[in-house]
Design a protein around this motif. Structure first.
Motif, PDB file in Angstrom:
ATOM      1  N   UNK A  40       0.837  -1.190   0.000  1.00 49.16           N
ATOM      2  CA  UNK A  40       0.000   0.000   0.000  1.00 49.16           C
ATOM      3  C   UNK A  40       0.877   1.246   0.000  1.00 49.16           C
ATOM      4  N   UNK A  41       0.449   2.267  -0.722  1.00 49.89           N
ATOM      5  CA  UNK A  41       1.224   3.497  -0.831  1.00 49.89           C
ATOM      6  C   UNK A  41       0.353   4.682  -0.440  1.00 49.89           C
ATOM      7  N   UNK A  42       1.001   5.751   0.027  1.00 51.66           N
ATOM      8  CA  UNK A  42       0.289   6.928   0.543  1.00 51.66           C
ATOM      9  C   UNK A  42      -0.098   7.865  -0.592  1.00 51.66           C
ATOM     10  N   UNK A  43      -0.839   7.336  -1.554  1.00 48.94           N
ATOM     11  CA  UNK A  43      -1.353   8.128  -2.664  1.00 48.94           C
ATOM     12  C   UNK A  43      -2.478   7.328  -3.297  1.00 48.94           C
ATOM     13  N   UNK A  44      -3.037   7.873  -4.369  1.00 49.97           N
ATOM     14  CA  UNK A  44      -4.089   7.136  -5.082  1.00 49.97           C
ATOM     15  C   UNK A  44      -3.534   6.333  -6.252  1.00 49.97           C
ATOM     16  N   UNK A  45      -2.223   6.290  -6.385  1.00 47.33           N
ATOM     17  CA  UNK A  45      -1.620   5.628  -7.537  1.00 47.33           C
ATOM     18  C   UNK A  45      -1.782   4.114  -7.455  1.00 47.33           C
ATOM     19  N   UNK A  46      -2.010   3.511  -8.606  1.00 45.98           N
ATOM     20  CA  UNK A  46      -2.043   2.058  -8.727  1.00 45.98           C
ATOM     21  C   UNK A  46      -1.044   1.663  -9.811  1.00 45.98           C
ATOM     22  N   UNK A  47      -0.037   0.904  -9.416  1.00 49.23           N
ATOM     23  CA  UNK A  47       0.945   0.419 -10.384  1.00 49.23           C
ATOM     24  C   UNK A  47       1.037  -1.093 -10.283  1.00 49.23           C
ATOM     25  N   UNK A  48       1.244  -1.732 -11.422  1.00 50.02           N
ATOM     26  CA  UNK A  48       1.274  -3.189 -11.485  1.00 50.02           C
ATOM     27  C   UNK A  48       2.485  -3.631 -12.296  1.00 50.02           C
ATOM     28  N   UNK A  49       3.271  -4.511 -11.720  1.00 49.82           N
ATOM     29  CA  UNK A  49       4.357  -5.167 -12.447  1.00 49.82           C
ATOM     30  C   UNK A  49       4.003  -6.649 -12.580  1.00 49.82           C
ATOM     31  N   UNK A  50       4.185  -7.182 -13.768  1.00 53.07           N
ATOM     32  CA  UNK A  50       3.899  -8.591 -14.008  1.00 53.07           C
ATOM     33  C   UNK A  50       5.134  -9.259 -14.592  1.00 53.07           C
ATOM     34  N   UNK A  51       5.557 -10.334 -13.958  1.00 53.60           N
ATOM     35  CA  UNK A  51       6.674 -11.142 -14.430  1.00 53.60           C
ATOM     36  C   UNK A  51       6.135 -12.531 -14.756  1.00 53.60           C
ATOM     37  N   UNK A  57       0.551  -8.325 -21.364  1.00 57.94           N
ATOM     38  CA  UNK A  57      -0.786  -8.592 -21.895  1.00 57.94           C
ATOM     39  C   UNK A  57      -1.889  -8.123 -20.958  1.00 57.94           C
ATOM     40  N   UNK A  58      -1.744  -8.370 -19.663  1.00 56.02           N
ATOM     41  CA  UNK A  58      -2.798  -8.022 -18.705  1.00 56.02           C
ATOM     42  C   UNK A  58      -2.695  -6.541 -18.354  1.00 56.02           C
ATOM     43  N   UNK A  59      -3.774  -5.932 -17.860  1.00 55.10           N
ATOM     44  CA  UNK A  59      -3.741  -4.514 -17.487  1.00 55.10           C
ATOM     45  C   UNK A  59      -2.674  -4.230 -16.440  1.00 55.10           C
ATOM     46  N   UNK A  60      -2.130  -3.012 -16.497  1.00 53.56           N
ATOM     47  CA  UNK A  60      -1.073  -2.641 -15.553  1.00 53.56           C
ATOM     48  C   UNK A  60      -1.506  -1.520 -14.614  1.00 53.56           C
ATOM     49  N   UNK A  61      -2.824  -1.413 -14.423  1.00 53.14           N
ATOM     50  CA  UNK A  61      -3.333  -0.390 -13.522  1.00 53.14           C
ATOM     51  C   UNK A  61      -4.512  -0.897 -12.735  1.00 53.14           C
ATOM     52  N   UNK A  62      -5.474   0.000 -12.467  1.00 57.45           N
ATOM     53  CA  UNK A  62      -6.599  -0.337 -11.602  1.00 57.45           C
ATOM     54  C   UNK A  62      -7.503  -1.414 -12.183  1.00 57.45           C
ATOM     55  N   UNK A  78     -15.119  -2.577   4.868  1.00 60.32           N
ATOM     56  CA  UNK A  78     -15.175  -1.265   5.478  1.00 60.32           C
ATOM     57  C   UNK A  78     -13.817  -0.651   5.734  1.00 60.32           C
ATOM     58  N   UNK A  79     -12.803  -1.105   5.024  1.00 61.48           N
ATOM     59  CA  UNK A  79     -11.447  -0.582   5.200  1.00 61.48           C
ATOM     60  C   UNK A  79     -11.200   0.554   4.213  1.00 61.48           C
ATOM     61  N   UNK A  80     -10.323   1.490   4.564  1.00 58.12           N
ATOM     62  CA  UNK A  80     -10.037   2.600   3.649  1.00 58.12           C
ATOM     63  C   UNK A  80      -9.269   2.122   2.419  1.00 58.12           C
ATOM     64  N   UNK A  81      -9.557   2.746   1.284  1.00 65.63           N
ATOM     65  CA  UNK A  81      -8.847   2.431   0.055  1.00 65.63           C
ATOM     66  C   UNK A  81      -7.662   3.375  -0.110  1.00 65.63           C
ATOM     67  N   UNK A  82      -6.531   2.830  -0.498  1.00 69.61           N
ATOM     68  CA  UNK A  82      -5.330   3.621  -0.739  1.00 69.61           C
ATOM     69  C   UNK A  82      -4.743   3.206  -2.083  1.00 69.61           C
ATOM     70  N   UNK A  83      -3.647   3.840  -2.426  1.00 73.08           N
ATOM     71  CA  UNK A  83      -2.932   3.409  -3.617  1.00 73.08           C
ATOM     72  C   UNK A  83      -2.252   2.073  -3.386  1.00 73.08           C
ATOM     73  N   UNK A  84      -1.919   1.417  -4.479  1.00 70.62           N
ATOM     74  CA  UNK A  84      -1.373   0.060  -4.406  1.00 70.62           C
ATOM     75  C   UNK A  84      -0.227  -0.085  -5.388  1.00 70.62           C
ATOM     76  N   UNK A  85       0.841  -0.721  -4.918  1.00 70.03           N
ATOM     77  CA  UNK A  85       1.864  -1.215  -5.835  1.00 70.03           C
ATOM     78  C   UNK A  85       1.793  -2.731  -5.795  1.00 70.03           C
ATOM     79  N   UNK A  86       1.592  -3.322  -6.960  1.00 65.07           N
ATOM     80  CA  UNK A  86       1.391  -4.761  -7.068  1.00 65.07           C
ATOM     81  C   UNK A  86       2.476  -5.353  -7.948  1.00 65.07           C
TER      82      UNK A  86
END
Length: 316
Positions: A40-51, A57-62, A78-86
């Motif tokens: 989880x990151x302290x922003x609304x950013x969503x980033x995805x790395x796939x190896x 081929x698959x989406x690299x964001x939300x 009921x948990x807060x949503x934050x940015x994610x690095x996956x």
């Protein structure tokens, strides 16, 4: 609901659904795993790395399936949503009938549970319900969550599952072709109605499969017979159908894995020589191009008895 962690690692197994006659109900977790790292990151950013499988081929964001399942589950709790690095290290082949989409959904759900301060708010039934809402049916989601063999169904109380005993002598071999098949296409060729005799036959074989898996693996050949879906799907996976027929003619319990086109063989140690001989004759060395114009990868896999796991990086 508060978050209790911000960095978790999830491991989730491949699965094979149906096992022949257990259409949309039975599934088996296999010793082939995707690994998912969620930070989880302290922003609304969503980033995805796939190896590995699906990279590029698959989406690299939300829109990535793991992210969608993760955020949906956090919101449901009921948990807060934050940015994610996956970061996804994918080993489960995509579009092959080995539960890659169920693995993605389950990994997001299990990651969300691991991030919560009180993970018990997401019990097994709740997680299965969320996974089924994404997948449409619980046959792959149940073994991905629970491990081993499972029988899953949906009723007035929502999706449910029970564990099936598997004789420790039983191992799985998967034959994975170099071509893909969309589940929607495999489902699209199924008829709206089947003969009563075929339905009765398959119901009997599904009941027999429970006994064969648990205590009588010598009955697996008979117990994996099916008349509901595999023959109808042969037109869209001719190579798979040809390989299943050849393996079964040699006395081996071969089925289409899920919606295909992978082939699953359930065998015990005494059948290994026969299986190796048949595969050598059919596929040649290293899965050479011998069956229906498709190349094949062969992998011997243990039955995964654990299902999806999650651990907090902070606790390591």
């Amino acid at each position: 609901m508060r978050l209790g962690a911000d960095h978790v690692l999830v491991t989730v197994p491949a699965t094979s659904a149906n096992l022949g006659p257990g259409f949309d109900a039975m599934g088996l977790a296999l010793g082939l795993h995707d690994e998912i790292e969620v930070r989880l990151v302290a922003s609304d950013d969503v980033t995805v790395e796939v190896v590995g499988e699906g990279a590029g081929e698959v989406p690299d964001g939300a829109d990535h399936l793991v992210v969608r399942a993760l955020q949906h589950t956090l919101e449901a709790a009921g948990a807060p949503l934050t940015g994610v690095h996956l970061r996804c290290t994918n080993r489960i082949p995509h579009g092959r009938g080995l539960g890659s989409s169920a693995a993605a959904v389950v990994s997001g759900i299990v990651a969300a549970r691991g991030l919560l301060a009180d993970p018990h708010v997401l019990d097994a039934r709740t997680m299965l319900g969320i996974a089924t809402a994404f997948e449409g049916h619980p046959d792959n989601a149940a073994p991905a969550l629970r491990g081993g063999a499972t029988l899953a169904w949906s009723g007035p109380q929502g999706p449910r599952a029970v564990d099936l005993e598997v004789d420790p002598r039983v191992r799985a071999t998967v034959l994975v072709p170099d071509v893909r098949l969309a589940t929607s296409r495999a489902r699209g060729v199924l008829p709206d109605q089947v003969p009563h005799a075929d339905a009765a036959f398959t119901a009997g074989r599904a009941a027999l499969l429970v006994e064969a898996l648990a205590r009588r693996p010598e009955l697996l050949l008979d117990a994996t017979e099916d008349r509901l879906h595999q023959d109808y799907r042969a037109e869209v996976m001719a190579s798979t159908a040809e390989l299943v027929r050849a393996l079964r003619a040699a006395g081996l319990a071969a089925t289409v894995s899920g919606a295909g086109p992978t082939v699953l063989v359930l065998a015990v140690a005494e059948q290994r020589t026969a299986l190796d001989t048949v595969l050598s004759d059919l596929l040649g060395d290293l899965g050479a191009d011998r069956v229906g114009g498709a190349g094949w990868r062969v992998a011997d896999l243990a039955i995964d008895g654990t299902g999806a796991t999650c651990r907090s990086v902070a606790q390591e």
